[in-house]
Design a protein around this motif. Structure first.
Motif, PDB file in Angstrom:
ATOM      1  N   ASP A 187       2.020  -4.852   2.519  1.00 23.06           N
ATOM      2  CA  ASP A 187       1.294  -5.984   1.930  1.00 23.06           C
ATOM      3  C   ASP A 187       1.549  -7.296   2.646  1.00 23.06           C
TER       4      ASP A 187
ATOM      5  N   ASP B 267      -1.971  -6.017   4.541  1.00 22.35           N
ATOM      6  CA  ASP B 267      -3.102  -5.230   4.039  1.00 22.35           C
ATOM      7  C   ASP B 267      -2.573  -3.996   3.314  1.00 22.35           C
ATOM      8  N   GLY B 268      -2.366  -4.103   2.004  1.00 17.11           N
ATOM      9  CA  GLY B 268      -1.780  -2.996   1.251  1.00 17.11           C
ATOM     10  C   GLY B 268      -2.729  -1.840   1.026  1.00 17.11           C
ATOM     11  N   VAL B 269      -2.151  -0.701   0.689  1.00 16.75           N
ATOM     12  CA  VAL B 269      -2.965   0.468   0.368  1.00 16.75           C
ATOM     13  C   VAL B 269      -3.527   0.313  -1.040  1.00 16.75           C
ATOM     14  N   ASP B 270      -4.798   0.582  -1.165  1.00 19.70           N
ATOM     15  CA  ASP B 270      -5.492   0.442  -2.438  1.00 19.70           C
ATOM     16  C   ASP B 270      -5.605   1.786  -3.151  1.00 19.70           C
ATOM     17  N   THR B 271      -6.110   2.780  -2.418  1.00 18.83           N
ATOM     18  CA  THR B 271      -6.232   4.113  -3.015  1.00 18.83           C
ATOM     19  C   THR B 271      -5.790   5.179  -2.020  1.00 18.83           C
TER      20      THR B 271
ATOM     21  N   THR C  54      -7.249   0.996   2.565  1.00 19.58           N
ATOM     22  CA  THR C  54      -6.573  -0.285   2.326  1.00 19.58           C
ATOM     23  C   THR C  54      -7.524  -1.258   1.635  1.00 19.58           C
ATOM     24  N   ARG C  55      -6.927  -2.338   1.155  1.00 13.70           N
ATOM     25  CA  ARG C  55      -7.732  -3.355   0.460  1.00 13.70           C
ATOM     26  C   ARG C  55      -8.849  -3.896   1.333  1.00 13.70           C
ATOM     27  N   SER C  56      -8.570  -4.024   2.650  1.00 13.22           N
ATOM     28  CA  SER C  56      -9.602  -4.576   3.529  1.00 13.22           C
ATOM     29  C   SER C  56     -10.614  -3.510   3.953  1.00 13.22           C
ATOM     30  N   GLY C  57     -10.432  -2.278   3.463  1.00 18.51           N
ATOM     31  CA  GLY C  57     -11.402  -1.230   3.751  1.00 18.51           C
ATOM     32  C   GLY C  57     -11.042  -0.321   4.916  1.00 18.51           C
TER      33      GLY C  57
ATOM     34  N   THR D  30       7.264   1.773  -1.452  1.00 12.25           N
ATOM     35  CA  THR D  30       6.595   0.570  -1.947  1.00 12.25           C
ATOM     36  C   THR D  30       7.562  -0.420  -2.591  1.00 12.25           C
TER      37      THR D  30
ATOM     38  N   GLU E 104       2.346   1.892  -8.934  1.00 12.58           N
ATOM     39  CA  GLU E 104       0.907   2.049  -9.210  1.00 12.58           C
ATOM     40  C   GLU E 104       0.310   3.202  -8.402  1.00 12.58           C
TER      41      GLU E 104
END
Lengths: 393, 111
Positions: free
Chosen positions: A35, A78-82, A91-94, A106, A243
């Motif tokens: 992140d 840029d953290g992992v989103d899913t 990642t959050r930025s795609g 994490t 999460e």
């Protein structure tokens, strides 16, 4: 492994897994995603002596060239989103990051103070480099601070502030270091810090943060008293960041991701290391929030990914610098039945050796590195701090 | 810049040019020299950056016993590999012009 290892988290354990994969001979792809926008860095100095002079580069583990030379890809800020367990993280930025094995590193985040006024400016936490910058800048101008929490972070910051001549009151709902230390050490530290000018309000809680013009100006205690302050620093423990673990269905316990002594989670594709984990061994669950644990679980995680089955048998150890008091601990203080003090408490130089059934299970030393080192070696040899040894037979 | 050499546990020599003031530990770990762990990051809390100063350099660098603060000396009493006269924590050796050409040997095991 073909598409490689994805390490989620760029703290102490994430960094260590990645470098250990290389030193242990892995030649597949290794990616660290984090992140924060900084190269992986050390956190312990952030709370010690408000220790850092603002130059964060001195805290980075390795320079950028190191990662290039080791062929470790860094995806920072840029953290992992899913996570799709079929082998890709988004990642959050795609960005899509493919993997065939996943490392969850994490970490943890500061537990938040949940009282009225706690979201005001001037209520600060300490976990990251920017947090430390905020605190260092504030420390240069303020004269009065309230520290909420008497854990390691709270005591380290309180003594650093005191050393700068700032008036400090520590508020805590029980005693000092209630989760980790023997009462003997806690009582000593209470006296030692009091002597150095720190004021303690123990067995008290914060009812609300007192604010003026949207800024924290102190706290109101549960007995109604107002403690004035220019800043309110909160150090009431850390919460594992689970999460993603929950989203992919990993088993949790004590708030952390359950791992065994091989750093394996409940999913065979995923290993985990560091502050996010709860170690379950022989039916006992323990959480360790320390550099040592992050490093040793990470090395074990890397070895497990490469097919080794060597358990992590490291002796837990920890250090905390509180002004002129250098605390070093090793072993596990839970479950001891006898404690013996060696050395001179009055001279701030002693060790507390704790025993269960006559066997050494922990050492807590103040300004006594030689005693500490020898007890640590003894613990490594006897292993009597381990849960199995403590279980009554 | 100050030139120094680290001999890793496999006997491989690594030569560095480091800026004055930087510690040997910082430079060596930054380049990934095998065997220097430096778990605590240079705060005299772990004794995992133990090195042997080459015998011919011991008097230039100074011994841990001769320091006024005894912390380093006490930590070194507990290291796992052999303690020698030239044993030092590499985080406590800061580069100065006098150390140009220094040679240190990394022990086989750290604490």
């Amino acid at each position: 492994m073909t598409t490689g290892v994805l390490v989620v988290g760029a703290g102490q354990s994430g960094f260590q897994v990645a470098t250990s994969l290389r030193t242990q001979g892995y030649d597949g792809r290794v990616t660290i995603v984090g992140d924060e926008p900084f190269l992986p860095y050390q956190r312990p100095p952030l709370s010690k002596g408000i220790g850092f002079d603002g130059d964060g580069s001195r805290l980075t583990f390795r320079p950028r060239e190191f990662y290039a030379s080791q062929v470790i890809d860094l995806v920072l800020g840029d953290g992992v989103d899913t996570i799709d367990l079929d082998g890709v993280a988004l990642t959050r930025s795609g960005r899509e990051l493919p993997f065939d094995r996943l490392v969850l590193a994490t970490g943890a985040e500061p537990r938040r103070l949940r009282v009225p006024g706690a979201d005001a400016d001037g209520v600060v936490y300490l976990r990251t480099l920017p947090d430390a910058s905020t605190l260092a800048a504030a420390a240069a101008t303020i004269s009065k601070a309230v520290v909420v929490g008497a854990g390691y972070i709270g005591l380290e910051i309180a003594s650093a502030m005191r050393q700068r001549g700032i008036a400090v009151t520590v508020v805590a709902q029980s005693r000092l270091l209630s989760r980790t230390a023997t009462p003997i050490l806690a009582d000593y530290l209470l006296a030692a810090h009091t002597k150095r000018g720190v004021v303690f309000e123990l067995e008290r809680t914060v009812e609300r943060v007192h604010t003026a013009k949207g800024r924290a100006r102190g706290v109101v205690l549960d007995d109604g008293r107002l403690l004035d302050a220019d800043i309110v620093i909160v150090g009431i423990g850390a919460q594992p960041r689970t999460e993603l673990a929950q989203a992919i269905g990993l088993e949790l316990a004590l708030g952390g991701v359950v791992v065994d002594e091989f750093s394996r989670t409940s999913n065979p594709l995923v290993v985990a290391a560091g502050d996010v984990t709860t170690l379950r061994r022989e039916g006992h669950e323990r959480r360790f929030e320390s550099v040592q644990n992050a490093v040793d679980q990470a090395k074990t995680a890397a070895a497990t990914l490469l097919g080794s089955s060597t358990p992590n048998d490291a002796v837990p150890w920890f250090w905390s610098d509180q002004g002129d008091l250098k605390l070093k601990t090793a072993g596990w203080t839970g479950g001891y039945d006898e404690a013996v003090v060696h050395g001179e408490m009055s001279q701030d130089r002693f060790s507390i050796r704790s025993y269960a059934d006559g066997r050494l299970v922990s050492v807590e030393s103040i300004n006594s590195p030689a005693e500490y080192m020898s007890a640590r070696r003894e613990l490594a040899a006897t292993r009597s701090w381990e849960p199995s040894a403590l279980t009554p037979t | 810049m100050v030139q120094f050499t680290c001999v890793d546990p496999q006997g491989v020599e690594h030569s560095f040019d480091g800026p004055e003031g930087a510690s040997i530990m910082e430079i060596a770990t930054g380049s990934g020299v095998d065997g220097i762990v430096a778990e605590c990051g240079g705060f005299m809390s772990c004794a995992t950056c133990h090195v042997y100063v080459d015998e011919s350099w011991v008097d230039v660098v100074g011994t841990a016993e001769s320091k006024e603060d005894d912390t380093e000396n006490e930590l070194l009493e507990g290291v796992l590999d052999e303690r020698r006269r030239g044993s030092r924590l590499s985080c406590q050796i800061n580069l100065t012009p006098e150390l140009d050409g220094l040679r240190v040997i990394v022990p086989k095991i750290q604490a």
